[in-house]
Every structure is written in structure tokens, then in C-alpha cells.
Design an enzyme around this catalytic site. Structure first.
Site, PDB file in Angstrom:
ATOM      1  N   HIS A  69      -3.784 -36.504   1.352  1.00 36.11           N
ATOM      2  CA  HIS A  69      -3.097 -37.068   2.508  1.00 36.11           C
ATOM      3  C   HIS A  69      -2.254 -38.244   2.040  1.00 36.11           C
ATOM      4  CE1 HIS A  69      -6.623 -39.632   2.189  1.00 36.11           C
ATOM      5  NE2 HIS A  69      -6.240 -40.421   3.164  1.00 36.11           N
ATOM      6  N   HIS A  71      -2.125 -41.585   2.858  1.00 41.06           N
ATOM      7  CA  HIS A  71      -2.496 -43.005   2.828  1.00 41.06           C
ATOM      8  C   HIS A  71      -2.226 -43.579   1.436  1.00 41.06           C
ATOM      9  CE1 HIS A  71      -5.298 -42.622   6.579  1.00 41.06           C
ATOM     10  NE2 HIS A  71      -4.033 -42.720   6.884  1.00 41.06           N
ATOM     11  N   ASP A  73      -3.513 -45.613  -0.589  1.00 40.57           N
ATOM     12  CA  ASP A  73      -4.504 -45.713  -1.671  1.00 40.57           C
ATOM     13  C   ASP A  73      -4.728 -44.362  -2.368  1.00 40.57           C
ATOM     14  OD1 ASP A  73      -5.688 -45.029   0.837  1.00 40.57           O
ATOM     15  OD2 ASP A  73      -7.678 -45.444   0.038  1.00 40.57           O
ATOM     16  N   HIS A  74      -4.134 -43.304  -1.830  1.00 41.98           N
ATOM     17  CA  HIS A  74      -4.196 -41.985  -2.480  1.00 41.98           C
ATOM     18  C   HIS A  74      -2.843 -41.566  -3.053  1.00 41.98           C
ATOM     19  CE1 HIS A  74      -8.219 -40.898  -0.864  1.00 41.98           C
ATOM     20  NE2 HIS A  74      -7.898 -41.910  -0.087  1.00 41.98           N
TER      21      HIS A  74
HETATM   22 ZN   LIG Z   1      -7.108 -42.167   4.101  1.00 42.36          ZN
END
Ligand SMILES: [Zn+2]
Length: 257
Positions: A69, A71, A73-74
Site C-alpha cells: 500500500h 503509506h 513508511d512502506h
Molecule cells: Zn499503512
């Protein structure tokens, strides 16, 4: 220098240096590699922080970058890792894809660099959340849909609780027949997938009942509900709890049970 930690025959973890309240020990970047192949697939390159991209670029040839996904932090490091390696970036959200078509087909099969996986669309934590079943390792990469510790949040308003509950149920059904281990986006590997997914589903129902009770007791807004329902949770996590409560209030308002 973070270590590459082998977890299954085809999946190893490289922990990103971004520990925090919501990221637990940090983001798990998953490196997939078929036993007889040189090229890797990188799932969730993580944040641009403290040399993580450079380490990933240095592991060897990368055939594809995959995102569970969007976000940050990914996904934050994906464009930079693409620049460094030329590997295309594939995700559910077309805006995140580079030199690749977005993932749109539920239970679509992919074969890249000698690896086989099934894409399962699992909206809920975010609208663009996706899980991947790595075969034949029977390993399910869950992103933030299921974490290695604690429970995941529904990121209101993009994430929807009704979708999340449907996604958890689908993963639970899949896990009953095809999954031995969960490879989450944060926290340790999960060895009893069905048990953990049952816990997630039960936990969500429990929280929903608490929210119903809070409304019945006269709570008028999400902040009041958080103060009552999340009294056992550290106050620093309340902003995230509020996001989940808003998702639960929407769900109940729309007639969810
Ligand atoms: Zn997330």
C-alpha cells in the site's frame, strides 16, 4: 547495516531503521528470491531513512518493486530504488506505479524472477491495501492489514471498516487452506495465521461493541469514545485510536453489524 534474515525458502526480511509507535521495530522490507535465480523482488522498500535504499540497492539485481500500500513508511523509497536499479514499481494505486500497470485483478497470479505469487486485494487499512501469497512457501505478505504484534488500525477516512472486516474474513478463509505463515509489514513473523486472524476479527467485534456501548452511555463524539474505550491504551496512541473510532462510527452509521 541491517541484516538480511531468511524466513522461508524464498523470503528474507530486511528491517528498515524507522522504529516507532506505529511502525513497531521498523518497517519489514521483504526480499523474495527463487533458489536458482539471481534476481530479487523487493516488497515494501520502506522509508528513505539512514541508508535503507542504498542497502537495498546493494543486495543484488532487483527485477521488481512491489508495494502492499502507499503509506510512506512502506512506499516512500520506491521511486529512489527504481532510479537506482531500474526495477519497475507495481502497486494497487496507479499513482505509485512506475513503468508498470497497477494491480487491479483480485487473485491475479504473477510470475517474476522465478517466483510465483497470488495478489489478493484487501482494502480496509487503506483503500489500496494488497496482500500477496507467495507460493509454494505458503507465506502471506500482509503489509499493514495484519501486523506481527498488537492489531492494525483502519486509516480513516481512506480506510473503511466494512472493507477491512471483509478482507480479514477472506484472509482467514485463505489461511485455513493455503497459508502457513504471515509476513507482516511490521513486527515479528506470525506462525499461526488462522488463530491470529480469528483474534483480529474477534477484537474488531469487541471494539465495535464497546463503541456501541459508549454511544448508548451518551458519548457524543469520537474523542469522548476514545477516552472511554481506549482507556487501557497509552495516550500517545489515541490519535490513531481516533482514526479507528471514526471508521467504526461510520460503519455503525451505515448500518454495519
Ligand atoms: Zn499503512
Amino acid at each position: 547495516m541491517s541484516e538480511l534474515e531468511p524466513v522461508t525458502a524464498r523470503a528474507a526480511r530486511m528491517l528498515a531503521p524507522n522504529p516507532g509507535l506505529m511502525t513497531l521495530d521498523g518497517t519489514n522490507t521483504w526480499i523474495l528470491q527463487a533458489p536458482d535465480r539471481d534476481e530479487r523482488v523487493v516488497v515494501d522498500p520502506g522509508p528513505i531513512e539512514n541508508g535503507h535504499v542504498e542497502e537495498l540497492a546493494g543486495i543484488g539485481p532487483i527485477a521488481l518493486i512491489v508495494l502492499t500500500h502507499g503509506h510512506f513508511d512502506h512506499a516512500e523509497a520506491a521511486p529512489r530504488l527504481h532510479e537506482r536499479t531500474g526495477a519497475p514499481v507495481v502497486a494497487r494505486d496507479p499513482a505509485l506505479c512506475i513503468s508498470a500497470e497497477p494491480l487491479s485483478e483480485d487473485t491475479g497470479r504473477s510470475k517474476v524472477a522465478g517466483l510465483d505469487w497470488l495478489t489478493v486485494l484487501t482494502p480496509g487499512h487503506s483503500s489500496d491495501s494488497v496482500c500477496f501469497l507467495l507460493e509454494p512457501d505458503r507465506a502471506l505478505l500482509t503489509g499493514d492489514t495484519v501486523l506481527g504484534r498488537g492489531t492494525a488500525v483502519v486509516s480513516h477516512p481512506d480506510g473503511r471498516l466494512g472493507h477491512y472486516l471483509d478482507s480479514l474474513q477472506r484472509l482467514r478463509d485463505l489461511a485455513a487452506t493455503d497459508v502457513d505463515v504471515l509476513l507482516p509489514g511490521h513486527g515479528p513473523v506470525v506462525q499461526r495465521p488462522v488463530e491470529v486472524l480469528d483474534y483480529y476479527l474477534a477484537h474488531r467485534q469487541e471494539r465495535l461493541q464497546q463503541v456501541r456501548d459508549a454511544i448508548a452511555a451518551g458519548d457524543k463524539d469520537a474523542d469522548a469514545v476514545v477516552r472511554r474505550v481506549y482507556v487501557d491504551v497509552d495516550e500517545s496512541l489515541w490519535p490513531y485510536a481516533k482514526s479507528s473510532v471514526l471508521a467504526q462510527l461510520d460503519y455503525l452509521r451505515e448500518g454495519g453489524t
